[in-house]
Design a protein around this motif. Structure first.
Motif, PDB file in Angstrom:
ATOM      1  N   CYS A 664      -7.766   6.141  -2.806  1.00 53.65           N
ATOM      2  CA  CYS A 664      -8.922   5.330  -3.177  1.00 53.65           C
ATOM      3  C   CYS A 664      -8.697   4.736  -4.561  1.00 53.65           C
ATOM      4  O   CYS A 664      -8.122   5.375  -5.450  1.00 53.65           O
ATOM      5  CB  CYS A 664     -10.196   6.172  -3.188  1.00 53.65           C
ATOM      6  N   HIS A 665      -9.172   3.525  -4.753  1.00 54.46           N
ATOM      7  CA  HIS A 665      -9.198   2.870  -6.056  1.00 54.46           C
ATOM      8  C   HIS A 665     -10.663   2.651  -6.402  1.00 54.46           C
ATOM      9  O   HIS A 665     -11.345   1.863  -5.747  1.00 54.46           O
ATOM     10  CB  HIS A 665      -8.449   1.544  -6.036  1.00 54.46           C
ATOM     11  N   GLY A 666     -11.135   3.367  -7.407  1.00 51.53           N
ATOM     12  CA  GLY A 666     -12.555   3.323  -7.670  1.00 51.53           C
ATOM     13  C   GLY A 666     -13.295   3.916  -6.487  1.00 51.53           C
ATOM     14  O   GLY A 666     -13.014   5.023  -6.038  1.00 51.53           O
ATOM     15  N   LEU A 667     -14.236   3.168  -5.929  1.00 60.57           N
ATOM     16  CA  LEU A 667     -15.013   3.637  -4.790  1.00 60.57           C
ATOM     17  C   LEU A 667     -14.551   3.018  -3.481  1.00 60.57           C
ATOM     18  O   LEU A 667     -15.211   3.168  -2.448  1.00 60.57           O
ATOM     19  CB  LEU A 667     -16.498   3.337  -5.022  1.00 60.57           C
ATOM     20  N   HIS A 668     -13.401   2.336  -3.509  1.00 58.77           N
ATOM     21  CA  HIS A 668     -12.842   1.730  -2.302  1.00 58.77           C
ATOM     22  C   HIS A 668     -11.647   2.542  -1.835  1.00 58.77           C
ATOM     23  O   HIS A 668     -10.718   2.799  -2.601  1.00 58.77           O
ATOM     24  CB  HIS A 668     -12.398   0.284  -2.567  1.00 58.77           C
TER      25      HIS A 668
END
Length: 688
Positions: A664-668
């Motif tokens: 995940c990158h941040g909340l994605h």
């Protein structure tokens, strides 16, 4: 009580620093309501003296003035005298250092000597060290006492009137207006790096001149510039700085560990105190530099320093002591200095042939012309070639010599150790040893960090709040921002190294209390003290690094990391507001805001959070593979497939087969990966 006949009340304190002054003829009081009440009752100004147990100039002023009957008589007659350990009360130190800077128009330090009005505790004069007799351009301390007290009496109305204005100016230093507009071509990281390059010492490495401090945040910014942007100039500066610090006098070449700072620009002679917080930042920095460059000198320095912590600074029940004194047997550095005759008497001919040129004893004495402070004066490769040995044989002889020299040094009077346990500094060391242990594959470092974390939870956390310090079974009733921020950061680092469900629960509780007690939801950022903690003058909020990284920046970084681990966006908002507030206040001098810049980078372009779920065997293999190299752009958490009670956002990343990776990158988050080849591709994409 007649304050002319107050007795010294420090004998009942647990602080080693306060106990050092318990036998002074000065009627020292601890900072408490009884002392403040006596000052108000007698209408005497307060002489506030702030220091710490390993402080050399604190010892000098104590020997010259506080142990002198005549000087003490003047102090007792004119003032109510209060002693503060700055490590136990960083709130008082922070407030009165800021006041000193404002009143004196120059930097403070320790010992800090401030004179306060008794009614509202507003300072009206101050300085640092004052000699008993006039020298160094400073007045004699007894004469100064008389003049300061007379000025207070003769200008009382004026001082009372200016007090509110002084408090306003101090509070305005933390004032926040609007959030900055950050653009791609106006990167705070680029501006900070440019400042650091301008301050860099091209001859000896590091930043600035004498006295020269390690500035681990600045050196790490160079490392990140190389890791993220392949900046070769930054790499060269970083390597030169780390080599200079590890090869010269800042480092203890026999037993490991870094001293506080160098008194000269060449890193030759240190101020000989060893502080936990310096080593807590330098150990992982050297481990990261090894991971990024493969330079074995960085690995060796990190491991030796870490082993020094485990040997000399770790408490039996877990956690780490605060400092080792600069002085022993009444002399600064006496434990560490050598005469050539000691080498001649202690080593055999084969060992001397290697050790004497290696440590520089074939040259003139480098400490005041009378003694040697060990450093790597000639690389071992050159020594080996000169005496006709293989490198392996030279290393073997040097190791034998080092063991003998350690045994000789062990017979000396050891420096005093301040054995209180400070939560904030322990949080830094938990993070440092967990990271170094992971990068260098040193399980004992991780074991120690885990043990320390358990001690923090058992003895300094009551289930709802942290304490700042414990000593001899006595625990402070309050904690500060740094305690919560640094410990939360350390627990998250430990989770990325070894997953323990109790640590996750602890991290969530720390974050919740940090937000409840310290967050400024109106203007952004975090106050240093909790809302119900009484600190005189004003409630400080700082975004710059000093010897420690900024608590605001570390809190923001840790909250972001926890938010992304838990998939909880509510933690992002206060973190982002803190970063924006800090960049607004600190529009200039970004080089002293390394922690804030790193938090801004992670907020602007979030690093990958990779959650692994699976059975023990394949889970451990994938996790170990993910730790290879210096992957500054990812954090990896290996959670067993039988873990229970995970928060909803984390539980959603469920087991699937033998092992599965969620990136995940941040909340994605990307699609889950169960194939090892696909996992390798994920690692490659998140390397930088």
């Amino acid at each position: 009580m007649d304050t002319n006949h107050l007795s010294n009340r420090l004998g009942g304190e647990t602080s080693p620093y306060l106990k050092q002054h318990a036998d002074n003829p000065v009627a020292w009081q601890p900072w408490d309501e009884a002392a403040l009440h006596e000052a108000r009752k007698a209408d005497k100004p307060i002489l506030l003296s702030v220091g710490y147990s390993a402080c050399h100039w604190c010892h000098v002023m104590a020997h010259e003035s506080f142990e002198d009957e005549a000087v003490a008589a003047v102090m007792n007659r004119l003032f109510v005298c209060i002693k503060v350990d700055r490590e136990e009360r960083p709130d008082l130190d922070r407030v009165y250092q800021a006041a000193h800077n404002l009143l004196a128009r120059r930097a403070g330090g320790w010992p800090l000597t401030m004179f306060l009005a008794p009614d509202d505790l507003t300072p009206f004069f101050g300085g640092t060290y004052f000699p008993k007799e006039a020298r160094f351009g400073l007045p004699a301390f007894p004469d100064l006492l008389v003049h300061v007290e007379r000025y207070f009496r003769e200008h009382r109305a004026e001082l009372t009137a200016q007090g509110p204005r002084l408090r306003e100016v101090l509070a305005a230093g933390d004032a926040i207006t609007a959030a900055p507009a950050t653009t791609a071509d106006e990167s705070p990281a680029d501006r900070a790096l440019a400042e650091l390059k301008g301050q860099y010492d091209t001859v000896d490495g590091g930043f600035g001149g004498a006295p020269k401090f390690p500035h681990p945040g600045g050196v790490r910014r160079l490392l990140l510039a190389y890791a993220r942007h392949a900046d070769q100039e930054a790499l060269s500066m970083m390597r030169a700085s780390l080599h200079a610090m590890a090869d010269r006098g800042l480092y203890d070449h026999l037993e490991g560990g870094f001293f506080r700072y160098s008194v000269d620009a060449q890193w030759s002679i240190p101020h000989f105190e060893k502080m936990l917080y310096d080593n807590a930042q330098l150990i992982p920095l050297y481990a990261e530099a090894f991971a990024a460059t493969g330079d074995s000198r960085f690995r060796d320095a990190a491991i030796a320093a870490g082993d020094w912590v485990l040997r000399d600074m770790e408490a039996p029940q877990g956690g780490y002591y605060a400092t080792l004194d600069a002085d022993s047997d009444g002399e600064e550095g006496a434990f560490y200095l050598w005469q050539r005759s000691e080498f001649e008497e202690s080593l055999d001919a084969d060992e001397k042939a290697v050790a004497i040129p290696y440590y520089g004893l074939d040259k003139a004495p480098n400490f005041e012309g009378r003694a040697y402070h060990l450093r790597i004066a000639t690389p071992l490769e050159e020594v080996a070639a000169c005496v006709g040995l293989s490198l392996e044989e030279a290393a073997r002889r040097l190791a034998h010599a080092r063991d003998k020299l350690i045994a000789v040094r062990a017979r000396r009077v050891r420096p005093g150790r301040d054995d209180k346990i400070l939560t904030a500094w322990n949080g830094l060391m938990i993070k440092g040893l967990a990271r170094a242990g992971r990068l260098l594959r040193v399980p004992r470092f991780v074991d120690s960090a885990q043990h320390a974390c358990d001690r923090m939870r058992a003895d300094l956390w009551d289930g709802t709040r942290l304490s700042a310090v414990t000593k001899d079974g006595h625990t402070s009733p309050y904690g500060y921002l740094d305690d919560y921020a640094f410990l939360l950061d350390g627990v998250l680092e430990l989770l990325a190294t070894r997953w323990r469900q109790d640590d996750l629960v602890f991290a969530q509780a720390l974050a919740k209390r940090l937000l409840a007690d310290f967050a400024d939801y109106e203007h952004g950022g975090f106050y240093f003290t909790a809302g119900d903690h009484e600190t005189p003058l004003y409630r400080p909020k700082s975004f710059s690094d000093d010897a420690l990284p900024s608590g605001n920046a570390v809190a923001a970084s840790a909250l972001y990391r926890l938010a992304h681990l838990l998939a909880d966006p509510t933690l992002e908002t206060p973190a982002r507001k803190a970063i924006d507030a800090g960049l607004t206040v600190q529009a200039r001098y970004l080089s002293i805001h390394a922690a804030l810049i790193e938090a801004w980078e992670d907020a602007t372009d979030p690093p990958a959070i990779i959650v692994l779920r699976g059975a023990q065997g394949p889970l451990a293999r994938w996790h170990e593979r993910a730790q290879a190299g210096f992957a500054v752009r990812r954090a990896v958490y290996a959670i067993p497939d039988d873990a229970q009670g995970l928060p909803p956002g984390l539980a959603a990343r469920a087991p699937a087969g033998a092992v599965v990776a969620y990136a995940c990158h941040g909340l994605h988050c990307e699609a889950p990966v169960t194939d090892e080849a696909d996992f390798e591709a994920v690692l490659a994409q998140t390397m930088q």
